[in-house]
Enzyme design. Sequence first.
Site, mmCIF file in Angstrom:
data_model
loop_
_atom_site.group_PDB
_atom_site.id
_atom_site.type_symbol
_atom_site.label_atom_id
_atom_site.label_comp_id
_atom_site.label_asym_id
_atom_site.label_seq_id
_atom_site.Cartn_x
_atom_site.Cartn_y
_atom_site.Cartn_z
ATOM 1 C CG ASP A 433 -22.682 -24.224 72.133
ATOM 2 O OD1 ASP A 433 -21.763 -23.715 72.796
ATOM 3 O OD2 ASP A 433 -22.486 -25.075 71.240
ATOM 4 C CG HIS A 434 -21.574 -19.273 77.371
ATOM 5 N ND1 HIS A 434 -21.473 -17.992 76.869
ATOM 6 C CD2 HIS A 434 -21.919 -19.114 78.680
ATOM 7 C CE1 HIS A 434 -21.732 -17.107 77.814
ATOM 8 N NE2 HIS A 434 -22.012 -17.761 78.935
ATOM 9 N NE ARG A 435 -19.370 -24.952 71.394
ATOM 10 C CZ ARG A 435 -19.366 -26.139 70.796
ATOM 11 N NH1 ARG A 435 -18.212 -26.661 70.386
ATOM 12 N NH2 ARG A 435 -20.502 -26.794 70.605
#
Length: 463
Positions: A433-435
């Site tokens: 998850d790039h968050r």
Amino acid sequence: MTTTTEQLFHLPDLGEGLTEAEIIEWKVAVGDTVGIDQIVVEVETAKAAVEVPVPYAGIVSHLHAEAGTSVAVGAPLISVGAAPAPAPAAGEPRKTARSAAAEQYREEEQAGSGNVLIGYGTGHAPPSRRRRRRSAAPGTGTQRQAPARPVAAATRPVSADLALRVISPLVRKLARESGIDIALITPSGPRGVIRRCDIEQAIAAAAVEVNVETPPAPVTVVAGAAPVSSAGPDALRIPLRGLRRAVSDKLTRSRQEIPDATTWVDADATGLLEMKNALQAADPEHGIGLLALLARICVAGLRRYPELNSTVDTAAGEIVQFPHVHLGFAAQTDRGLIVPVVRDAHLMTTVELAAEFKRLTGLARTGSLPPDRLTGGTFTLNNYGVFGVDGSAAIINHPEAAIIGFGRVIDKPWVVDGALAVRKVVQISLSFDHRVCDGGAAGGFLRYVADRVENPTTLVADL
């Protein structure tokens, strides 16, 4: 003296947010005599196969669903008529404590769907509910304790405000998702309990108001438009339900909510395979396999890169990093691909990890995994190499933040100390998850795992 009172038992709340179950097999038939807490039906949920006991004793008068059909939580399941009973002796009370509890439980089941909390005193859950509430396995460090189910106190007055608060979690969820204020609902259940039908009526009324105030938009018909489905009459249609539906919902939600990225690397696994063979030869009883060694490496990597052992709380706008590692692993079964969870994997030795993988895989293949062992994971390990494939950009198991995958281990040319050699090579991929992190942390974790696969003895320094 005999009684003809019929007791209706609804499909209870099976926990973990499940809303329906499919009837696999009835254990009784109409006319059979059943006792309290007797298993009457086996159902399959999106999580596991579950045996359901009945809280009444008597004669089965009606089965409300056939095998192979789906039943919603709170829907009628089985009706039990009272069996003839001898007249009570002189001075003996006509209603025992157990029959009073059964009557109270019947009122609660009829008041709403599933795990309805009714009453305003204290007490305990009926036998059938207590039986299904299990704590986590000893040694996991985590226990799941369900609150006791209140029993109505006849001497305490009912508060209308309190009745509005104490309703089925399923009904409360339906109201919240539909934007219905439960404080404005007139309850139809006994003792002021709001039932699912009350919420559905409010939803229907709101829809009528919207349609009256807002005229429908004109429909434009495009000439030559293709039909919604081009399937012919001979096409095979498979109902999307049970485990397949749960997988579909979770993966769809993952794609819709998680901005994922995937990175991968090839690693020389020759040393790791040699270590596995040496451990199995030295201790064949425990049989430490490749999966346990990969899990040990991943758990050590998550301690160094905790960003990947997390989730995103979108409502609070926060990233939540977990102090524990509940390691999910993909297991192929006759029911499909499921993900059992090894709880507190960070506290286990490699031998303990191997034993837990074996135990949970066995339960998964027999369909007897408890629901709490299929949820709550913080990171997932996928060994898709067993299917003979080299790599995959896996979909993250929502609401987790990352999933790591290992492809098949095959012979490949590899440069060792400046010379070409044939080595055992595996491709490792990480979807994240790039968050929760950027490529630096994700790449650092993946490189850490690959380095330990290539030089497993260096893992000792991190244990």
